[in-house]
Write a protein that holds these residues in place. Structure first.
Motif, PDB file in Angstrom:
ATOM      1  N   ALA A 276     105.174  52.420  60.403  1.00 39.14           N
ATOM      2  CA  ALA A 276     106.304  53.357  60.319  1.00 39.14           C
ATOM      3  C   ALA A 276     106.517  53.992  61.678  1.00 39.14           C
ATOM      4  CB  ALA A 276     106.000  54.437  59.289  1.00 39.14           C
ATOM      5  N   SER A 277     107.767  54.013  62.100  1.00 46.81           N
ATOM      6  CA  SER A 277     108.049  54.553  63.419  1.00 46.81           C
ATOM      7  C   SER A 277     109.183  55.572  63.345  1.00 46.81           C
ATOM      8  CB  SER A 277     108.433  53.400  64.337  1.00 46.81           C
ATOM      9  OG  SER A 277     108.782  53.913  65.587  1.00 46.81           O
ATOM     10  N   LEU A 278     109.122  56.556  64.233  1.00 42.35           N
ATOM     11  CA  LEU A 278     110.173  57.573  64.274  1.00 42.35           C
ATOM     12  C   LEU A 278     110.213  58.163  65.674  1.00 42.35           C
ATOM     13  CD1 LEU A 278     110.373  60.281  61.439  1.00 42.35           C
ATOM     14  CD2 LEU A 278     111.437  60.549  63.644  1.00 42.35           C
ATOM     15  N   SER A 279     111.372  58.196  66.288  1.00 40.67           N
ATOM     16  CA  SER A 279     111.452  58.817  67.611  1.00 40.67           C
ATOM     17  C   SER A 279     112.741  59.610  67.745  1.00 40.67           C
ATOM     18  CB  SER A 279     111.365  57.754  68.710  1.00 40.67           C
ATOM     19  OG  SER A 279     112.529  56.969  68.714  1.00 40.67           O
ATOM     20  N   LYS A 280     112.661  60.630  68.567  1.00 38.88           N
ATOM     21  CA  LYS A 280     113.834  61.485  68.812  1.00 38.88           C
ATOM     22  C   LYS A 280     113.689  62.001  70.230  1.00 38.88           C
ATOM     23  CE  LYS A 280     114.882  66.125  67.428  1.00 38.88           C
ATOM     24  NZ  LYS A 280     114.459  67.207  66.574  1.00 38.88           N
ATOM     25  N   LEU A 281     114.496  61.498  71.137  1.00 40.61           N
ATOM     26  CA  LEU A 281     114.341  61.911  72.536  1.00 40.61           C
ATOM     27  C   LEU A 281     114.864  63.325  72.733  1.00 40.61           C
ATOM     28  CD1 LEU A 281     115.215  58.875  74.835  1.00 40.61           C
ATOM     29  CD2 LEU A 281     112.983  59.769  74.158  1.00 40.61           C
ATOM     30  N   VAL A 282     114.038  64.183  73.290  1.00 40.46           N
ATOM     31  CA  VAL A 282     114.482  65.549  73.594  1.00 40.46           C
ATOM     32  C   VAL A 282     114.061  65.885  75.008  1.00 40.46           C
ATOM     33  CG1 VAL A 282     114.419  66.465  71.222  1.00 40.46           C
ATOM     34  CG2 VAL A 282     112.347  66.518  72.600  1.00 40.46           C
ATOM     35  N   GLU A 356     111.922  51.759  68.000  1.00 44.14           N
ATOM     36  CA  GLU A 356     112.773  51.315  66.899  1.00 44.14           C
ATOM     37  C   GLU A 356     112.273  52.046  65.657  1.00 44.14           C
ATOM     38  OE1 GLU A 356     115.361  49.343  66.768  1.00 44.14           O
ATOM     39  OE2 GLU A 356     115.505  48.992  64.612  1.00 44.14           O
ATOM     40  N   GLY A 357     113.125  52.848  65.030  1.00 44.00           N
ATOM     41  CA  GLY A 357     112.654  53.697  63.933  1.00 44.00           C
ATOM     42  C   GLY A 357     112.692  53.022  62.580  1.00 44.00           C
ATOM     43  N   ASN A 358     111.938  51.945  62.454  1.00 45.52           N
ATOM     44  CA  ASN A 358     111.978  51.254  61.157  1.00 45.52           C
ATOM     45  C   ASN A 358     110.648  51.342  60.426  1.00 45.52           C
ATOM     46  OD1 ASN A 358     110.430  49.483  62.545  1.00 45.52           O
ATOM     47  ND2 ASN A 358     111.936  47.833  62.619  1.00 45.52           N
ATOM     48  N   LEU A 359     110.661  50.836  59.206  1.00 44.85           N
ATOM     49  CA  LEU A 359     109.448  50.826  58.385  1.00 44.85           C
ATOM     50  C   LEU A 359     109.265  49.394  57.895  1.00 44.85           C
ATOM     51  CD1 LEU A 359     107.285  52.352  56.553  1.00 44.85           C
ATOM     52  CD2 LEU A 359     109.098  52.507  54.848  1.00 44.85           C
ATOM     53  N   VAL A 360     108.057  48.862  58.100  1.00 48.05           N
ATOM     54  CA  VAL A 360     107.775  47.503  57.635  1.00 48.05           C
ATOM     55  C   VAL A 360     106.527  47.555  56.753  1.00 48.05           C
ATOM     56  CG1 VAL A 360     107.276  45.117  58.308  1.00 48.05           C
ATOM     57  CG2 VAL A 360     108.725  46.531  59.771  1.00 48.05           C
ATOM     58  N   ILE A 361     106.667  47.071  55.542  1.00 49.59           N
ATOM     59  CA  ILE A 361     105.533  47.064  54.606  1.00 49.59           C
ATOM     60  C   ILE A 361     105.186  45.602  54.341  1.00 49.59           C
ATOM     61  CG2 ILE A 361     104.732  47.852  52.341  1.00 49.59           C
ATOM     62  CD1 ILE A 361     107.314  49.717  52.394  1.00 49.59           C
ATOM     63  N   SER A 362     104.004  45.183  54.807  1.00 52.84           N
ATOM     64  CA  SER A 362     103.650  43.766  54.708  1.00 52.84           C
ATOM     65  C   SER A 362     102.693  43.526  53.552  1.00 52.84           C
ATOM     66  CB  SER A 362     102.980  43.296  56.003  1.00 52.84           C
ATOM     67  OG  SER A 362     103.843  43.545  57.092  1.00 52.84           O
ATOM     68  N   GLY A 363     103.012  42.519  52.749  1.00 53.91           N
ATOM     69  CA  GLY A 363     102.170  42.213  51.599  1.00 53.91           C
ATOM     70  C   GLY A 363     101.766  40.752  51.578  1.00 53.91           C
ATOM     71  N   SER A 372     116.019  51.017  60.849  1.00 54.95           N
ATOM     72  CA  SER A 372     116.168  52.342  61.444  1.00 54.95           C
ATOM     73  C   SER A 372     117.510  52.946  61.032  1.00 54.95           C
ATOM     74  CB  SER A 372     116.111  52.178  62.957  1.00 54.95           C
ATOM     75  OG  SER A 372     116.410  53.375  63.595  1.00 54.95           O
ATOM     76  N   PRO A 373     117.624  54.218  60.742  1.00 53.69           N
ATOM     77  CA  PRO A 373     116.559  55.191  60.585  1.00 53.69           C
ATOM     78  C   PRO A 373     115.997  55.147  59.164  1.00 53.69           C
ATOM     79  CG  PRO A 373     118.716  56.274  60.427  1.00 53.69           C
ATOM     80  CD  PRO A 373     118.969  54.796  60.527  1.00 53.69           C
ATOM     81  N   TRP A 374     114.768  54.647  59.053  1.00 57.01           N
ATOM     82  CA  TRP A 374     114.235  54.344  57.725  1.00 57.01           C
ATOM     83  C   TRP A 374     114.086  55.572  56.836  1.00 57.01           C
ATOM     84  CZ3 TRP A 374     110.060  56.505  55.451  1.00 57.01           C
ATOM     85  CH2 TRP A 374     109.153  57.167  56.261  1.00 57.01           C
ATOM     86  N   TRP A 375     113.926  56.777  57.470  1.00 59.70           N
ATOM     87  CA  TRP A 375     113.682  57.993  56.678  1.00 59.70           C
ATOM     88  C   TRP A 375     114.956  58.481  55.988  1.00 59.70           C
ATOM     89  CZ3 TRP A 375     113.431  57.127  61.761  1.00 59.70           C
ATOM     90  CH2 TRP A 375     114.362  57.770  62.576  1.00 59.70           C
TER      91      TRP A 375
END
Ligand code: CTP
Length: 448
Positions: A276-282, A356-363, A372-375
């Protein structure tokens, strides 16, 4: 035989519904009534329906006007039903005048007079007690919260607190709230619940005061930055019979909840990795980069990714390592590797690094990709080795998405439910524990 069809939610069945059904029936010989499913109502943004679909069907059946009842579950179903069931007339109340003219291609469309002065919305408002909510804090998220609350019936924002009196007054006048104050004790007077949207380091103290004053609490993420504080606050809430809910917006949105049950039902086999990734440039002099205000990626951004990981893999973590890039004492980039017995997970966070703000769930049999934006989940894909099996899922995500958590908060209050399955105490405490571990620094490596 002339067949008539009509549709509705039929919540808290009232005289307007009965008149409408009677008029519709009189148009032909056989009346079919489409009753919306609970999930279809939610998808359409009707979040406050009181009766469930079985109760609503039963109420329609008892009117004695319906010869057949169908459940309406998707957009476009009306066209399917009309053709499948050989319908001659589509009838609906005049509040929809013109809206269903597109059905004229398939059958006759009749708008029937609507009964004045009554609606399910009015009945729900009269039926449901309202919860008087006060807001602590007047920042960006508080500003989004007030308009969102207006779409949740039973919620009434009545007061705002800010230690800076002028800020409180300007917020109250912008959102037409009755009371603005810089006095915490008088703020609590007359409230049922409190929404805390102040800076992180103030949360614990405000939650404590609110609970001691007998108020239910909805607190923004991260609720607190260490495990003991979280445990103590939940203990206090429980001992007082009050709701304490961490406002993890994503945990409450419809798409995320469906994703979770799909994955738990095994559609991608056993889950072996979550990324899970999340970024916000400030930049500049902002709270997010201020070490004195507990700024940095792990406090600002980790709550959503950690929520996803503990919801998917649990709280029994074997090992964690963090890798950070620091700037003026705060982490502007952090990667956390979280190891379970059966799986691995990682969070990648950036305030000074874009990811890259995505979510990958591997099974073991496939994976889920939430782009992105996965949230702000409203769409995700389930992918397999055989691409023909891939599936895309789309959902509604209304407004700023805060209405879903507020709706759950109110439902917990109304039904005296102190725990939410969407974010259990144990999960919220585990998230605080991971943030605490990072802040202690023992498992951290710093990049040059
Ligand atoms: N209806 C009516 N007169 C009313 C209320 C509803 O004729 N006073 C009709 C609607 O036009 C529709 C049907 O009843 O054809 C079912 O509507 P529904 O949306 O279930 O009822 P409402 O009371 O309008 O519900 P809400 O307030 O939630 O929109």
């Amino acid at each position: 035989m002339k067949k008539v069809i009509t549709y509705g939610t039929y919540d808290l069945l009232h005289q307007g519904h009965i008149n409408l059904l009677q008029r519709a029936k009189a148009l032909g010989d056989y009346l079919i009534v489409g009753v919306t499913s609970d999930s279809f109502d939610k998808e359409r943004g009707k979040l406050n329906v009181h009766n469930n679909v079985l109760e609503r069907i039963e109420a329609v059946r008892r009117t004695g006007y319906a010869d057949e009842i169908v459940i309406e579950d998707y957009v476009g179903q009306k066209i399917d039903d009309i053709q499948r069931l050989g319908v001659d007339i589509f009838a609906i109340g005049s509040d929809w005048e013109g809206y269903f003219d597109y059905l004229k291609e398939f059958c006759q469309v009749v708008y029937l007079p609507r009964t004045k002065g009554i609606s399910s919305t009015k009945l729900r408002a009269a039926f449901q007690e309202s919860i008087k909510i006060g807001i602590i804090g007047t920042g960006r998220i508080a500003r989004r919260f007030v308009p969102e609350a207006s779409s949740v019936s039973g919620a009434r924002i009545v007061a705002v607190y800010n230690p800076d009196y002028d800020e409180a007054v300007s917020f109250a006048s912008q959102f037409r709230l009755n009371r603005a104050t810089d006095n915490l004790l008088s703020f609590f007077r007359g409230l049922d619940a409190v929404y805390i949207a102040s800076p992180h380091l103030t949360h614990c103290n405000y939650i404590q005061h609110a609970l001691m004053a007998g108020k239910h609490v909805l607190c923004e993420i991260p609720m607190v930055l260490n495990k003991n504080e979280a445990e103590q606050l939940y203990d206090l809430a429980e001992s007082k019979g009050l709701v304490l809910l961490e406002a993890s917006k994503t945990a409450h949105c419809p798409a995320w909840n469906h994703l979770l049950v799909l994955v738990k039902s095994g559609i991608i086999g056993d889950v072996v990795d979550v990324k899970a990734s999340l970024s916000k440039l400030v930049c500049g002099k902002v709270r997010e980069l201020d070490v004195l205000q507990a700024g940095g990626c792990m406090t600002e951004l980790a709550s959503f990714p950690l929520m996803a990981i503990v919801k998917l893999l649990g709280t029994d973590i074997k090992d964690i390592r963090f890798y950070s890039k620091l700037q003026n004492g705060v982490d502007i980039f952090t990667k956390g590797n979280i190891i379970y017995r059966q799986a691995t997970a990682s969070v990648t966070l950036g305030l000074g690094v874009k990811t890259e703000g995505n979510l990958v769930i591997s099974g073991t049999s496939g994976y889920v990709l939430v782009p992105s934006p996965w949230w702000l989940t409203n769409y995700f894909e389930v992918r397999y080795e055989d691409q023909n099996q891939n599936k895309k899922y789309f959902y509604a995500y209304h407004g700023d998405g805060l209405r879903y958590e507020l709706q759950e908060f109110l439902s917990m209050i109304f039904t005296h439910r102190l725990s939410s399955y969407r974010l259990r105490r144990k999960e919220s405490v585990a998230i605080a524990g991971i943030i605490e571990l990072y802040r202690e620094g023992t498992n951290n490596t710093y990049l040059e």
